[in-house]
Each structure stands twice: as structure tokens, then as C-alpha cells.
Design a protein around this motif. Structure first.
Motif, PDB file in Angstrom:
ATOM      1  N   ILE A   7       0.638  -1.273  -0.080  1.00 38.58           N
ATOM      2  CA  ILE A   7      -0.064  -0.037  -0.165  1.00 38.58           C
ATOM      3  C   ILE A   7       0.739   1.020  -0.023  1.00 38.58           C
ATOM      4  CG2 ILE A   7      -1.864   1.409   1.342  1.00 38.58           C
ATOM      5  CD1 ILE A   7      -2.611  -1.232   2.576  1.00 38.58           C
ATOM      6  N   MET A   8       1.149   1.945  -0.944  1.00 37.18           N
ATOM      7  CA  MET A   8       1.902   2.989  -1.097  1.00 37.18           C
ATOM      8  C   MET A   8       1.129   4.171  -0.221  1.00 37.18           C
ATOM      9  SD  MET A   8       3.302   3.423  -5.043  1.00 37.18           S
ATOM     10  CE  MET A   8       1.475   3.254  -5.983  1.00 37.18           C
ATOM     11  N   GLU A   9       2.105   4.973   0.458  1.00 40.50           N
ATOM     12  CA  GLU A   9       1.589   6.044   1.417  1.00 40.50           C
ATOM     13  C   GLU A   9       0.639   7.039   0.502  1.00 40.50           C
ATOM     14  OE1 GLU A   9       3.578   9.595   4.211  1.00 40.50           O
ATOM     15  OE2 GLU A   9       4.876   7.951   3.085  1.00 40.50           O
ATOM     16  N   GLU A  10       0.988   7.349  -0.590  1.00 40.76           N
ATOM     17  CA  GLU A  10       0.030   8.365  -1.301  1.00 40.76           C
ATOM     18  C   GLU A  10      -1.334   7.698  -1.659  1.00 40.76           C
ATOM     19  OE1 GLU A  10       2.936   7.149  -4.445  1.00 40.76           O
ATOM     20  OE2 GLU A  10       3.003   7.698  -2.436  1.00 40.76           O
TER      21      GLU A  10
ATOM     22  N   ILE B  54      -0.771  -8.305  -3.157  1.00 40.82           N
ATOM     23  CA  ILE B  54      -2.172  -7.858  -3.034  1.00 40.82           C
ATOM     24  C   ILE B  54      -2.620  -7.415  -1.598  1.00 40.82           C
ATOM     25  CG2 ILE B  54      -4.630  -8.647  -3.003  1.00 40.82           C
ATOM     26  CD1 ILE B  54      -3.386  -8.429  -5.596  1.00 40.82           C
ATOM     27  N   ALA B  55      -3.403  -6.482  -1.365  1.00 34.52           N
ATOM     28  CA  ALA B  55      -3.663  -6.161   0.211  1.00 34.52           C
ATOM     29  C   ALA B  55      -5.139  -5.585   0.407  1.00 34.52           C
ATOM     30  CB  ALA B  55      -2.314  -4.952   0.594  1.00 34.52           C
TER      31      ALA B  55
ATOM     32  N   ALA C  85      -3.216  -3.485  -5.421  1.00 37.28           N
ATOM     33  CA  ALA C  85      -2.413  -4.393  -6.148  1.00 37.28           C
ATOM     34  C   ALA C  85      -1.030  -3.412  -6.515  1.00 37.28           C
ATOM     35  CB  ALA C  85      -3.096  -4.456  -7.589  1.00 37.28           C
ATOM     36  N   ASP C  86       0.023  -4.184  -6.012  1.00 37.74           N
ATOM     37  CA  ASP C  86       1.143  -3.611  -5.892  1.00 37.74           C
ATOM     38  C   ASP C  86       1.303  -2.246  -5.665  1.00 37.74           C
ATOM     39  OD1 ASP C  86       2.844  -5.926  -7.130  1.00 37.74           O
ATOM     40  OD2 ASP C  86       2.313  -5.544  -9.243  1.00 37.74           O
TER      41      ASP C  86
END
Length: 327
Positions: A33-36, A56-57, A69-70
Motif C-alpha cells: 500500500i503506497m503512502e499516497e 495484494i492487500a 495491487a502492487d
């Protein structure tokens, strides 16, 4: 004194180890999970898994579930997803002469299939997705099943686990409506460029009934308006009549999504209206969708198109394809 220095050294090493672990954990989390891209406020990560194709998260925030996803969000059980689904589904459904058969490439957990199945004429929906784990979540993960009304479980839906292009190359079937809802091509996933290329769009053309219609998701155009222009040019090169449109989330969600409607014959976009009751596609909204704001009307060389041999769209999204915008 020696003991003191040793103690200081040990303490410093411990601090470095702790900071190293914190940095590593942050980098690891960002790969899921990217911060942005993370949900606003406090959220709980309830699932992390590396599938055969991507990381996957799933995160939960105030009763809303977000699928990543990614690191990038691909789906959420909220109002924005409803708006997006209506925009990508009901425009081509209104433009097509008939609506008995629909192909969805990038069907995900079933949000677009849910909207398609609301039409009584539907006899078959072919839902193509590459990642079995994503499809499995659409079939079994309760929050997603509830949000999509269990669309992937509907007997009219045929789920196909395959690359969308490979599937079409092996199939001789044709459809009334084709919906392309795929992640953006990038240097990290160069194979996706071949699902946005003029060669692929020509293949789509051969799989579409004469009165059919296609919709294609064109990313967040508020940050890359050239992306929409490039896809439009690529579709025109493939022989389609193209109407670009957008869904302006700027007020509520700070993004603007772009789409392209592609048909074999010209369509008057201002004559299109949903054929079934919808929540968000009001008359005012429809008019706004087809009147592109100035920042989306970029000048574009019609010869600059995505092919199987270049990375045009990835270059645009990475900011490496520079174009002088009109004043």
C-alpha cells in the motif's frame, strides 16, 4: 570509561538496527500500500498476499474496504467506485444497438459485471482477468460479494483466467459491448502496453458486432491529460470513431478519470443517456462528461500512437514524454 564507550557503541548500534527495521518495514508496507494511495485517516490492513502476478492487500477504513495491487488502489466499496462503474458501463451500453453479450477485460472482483447484469437483455457476460486470486476474492470475500451483488456467481457470467489479448487471439466470438478496465501500462509492467496498442485495438474491432460499442478506462487524466489524447489517437488509427469523456471527481476526491467510447459508426454523445435507472449519471453530469475541460484538450500529433513496439503511454505517465500545451 571503556565500559561507557562500549555502552554508547552498543546503544548506537541498537538505534541503527531499530531505524533500519522501521525503514525496512515501511518499504515492505509501501510495496503493498503506497503512502499516497492509502485511505485517509486510520485504517486496518486485514490481508496481505503475494499472488502469482502481484502483491495484494485489503484495508478497511470506516466500513469501506480497499483493494490494492502492487501498492496502488484498484477497487473500493464506496461511492467513488459506484460512479466509476456507471461511467465505464452505461455509456457503451447506451451507444450499442444491442446488449445481449458483453466482454469485460479486467473484470476484477465484479463491480463492472454488477452494472452490466442490471440489463434484462443480457444473455452472457465474459469476464476476463489474469489473477485468479482477485477473481477468487470477488467470488468469496464477503464485503466484495455484497458490494457487487455476487455478480461473478451469476450463471450468465463466464469467468476466464487469462491475459485479455491472448484470450481474444484464441477466440472467434464477437460481442455487443466490450469494456476494457485495466491498470496503466508502466516500465514495471511493459506487457500491459500490448493491451493498449493499435494492434490490440484492431483485434478488438474484429471481435465487435457492427452495432457494438467499446469503453476504455484512460487513467487519472487530471495528472496526465496527454494519456487520454494518445489513447484516442491510437483508437482512431485502429479504425474506430472515438468520443473521449471524463468523470470529474475533483470536488470530492481530487481526481478526474478519463474514458474513451469507441464505435464502428459515428455516435452523437449528447444523445446518449442511460437505458436503466442509475444513481449518478444525471442529465447535467452527462453533458459535463462529454464537454472536456480546457486542460484535457491538449494538442496531439495523431501519428503518435501506442504500438506493440513502443512504450508511449508509460512514457507519458512517467513524465518522460514532453509535449507543449496550448496557452
Amino acid at each position: 570509561m571503556i565500559e561507557f564507550k562500549i555502552g554508547v557503541l552498543i546503544g548506537a548500534c541498537a538505534v541503527l538496527i531499530i531505524w533500519g527495521l522501521i525503514y525496512w518495514r515501511r518499504q515492505w508496507l509501501e510495496s503493498y500500500i503506497m503512502e499516497e494511495e492509502a485511505p485517509d485517516g486510520d485504517y486496518k490492513v486485514i490481508l496481505r498476499k503475494r499472488s502469482a502476478y502481484q502483491k495484494i492487500a485489503v484495508a478497511e477504513n470506516n466500513g469501506v474496504y480497499h483493494l490494492f495491487a502492487d501498492g496502488s488502489e484498484m477497487f473500493s466499496t464506496d461511492k467513488a467506485e459506484d460512479q466509476y462503474s456507471e461511467a465505464i458501463v452505461h455509456i457503451p451500453m447506451a451507444a450499442a444497438k444491442t446488449r445481449e453479450s458483453v466482454l469485460i477485460i479486467g473484470s476484477g472482483v465484479g463491480n463492472t459485471a454488477r452494472e452490466v447484469l442490471r440489463y434484462e437483455e443480457i444473455e452472457s457476460v465474459t469476464a476476463v482477468d489474469l489473477d485468479p486470486f482477485i477473481v477468487e476474492m470477488g467470488l468469496t470475500f464477503e464485503p466484495f460479494v455484497n458490494f457487487t451483488n455476487g455478480s461473478l456467481q451469476d450463471p450468465r457470467v463466464k469467468t476466464v483466467l487469462d491475459d485479455g489479448r491472448k484470450f481474444l487471439e484464441k477466440s472467434n466470438d464477437r460481442w455487443d459491448v466490450i469494456i476494457i478496465d485495466l491498470p496503466d501500462p508502466s516500465y514495471h509492467t511493459p506487457e500491459l502496453s500490448q493491451l493498449f496498442s493499435v494492434e490490440f485495438y484492431r483485434l478488438l474491432k474484429s471481435r465487435l458486432y457492427p452495432g457494438g460499442a467499446i469503453s476504455i478506462a484512460c487513467s487519472v487524466v487530471s495528472t496526465a491529460p496527454e494519456y487520454l489524447a494518445a489513447i484516442r489517437a491510437t483508437l482512431k488509427t485502429a479504425g474506430f470513431h472515438v468520443v473521449p469523456y471524463h468523470w470529474d471527481y475533483i470536488v470530492e476526491f481530487a481526481v478526474d478519470w478519463g474514458f474513451c467510447l469507441a464505435t464502428l459508426k459515428p455516435v452523437d454523445p449528447l444523445s446518449l443517456e442511460p437505458l436503466i435507472p442509475v444513481k449518478h449519471l444525471t442529465e447535467e453530469r452527462l453533458e459535463d462528461m462529454f464537454l472536456l475541460p480546457r486542460y484535457l484538450r491538449v494538442e496531439w500529433d495523431e501519428d503518435e500512437v501506442q504500438t506493440d513496439r513502443n512504450m508511449l503511454l508509460a512514457e507519458i505517465l512517467e513524465g518522460e514524454y514532453l509535449i507543449e500545451k496550448p496557452e
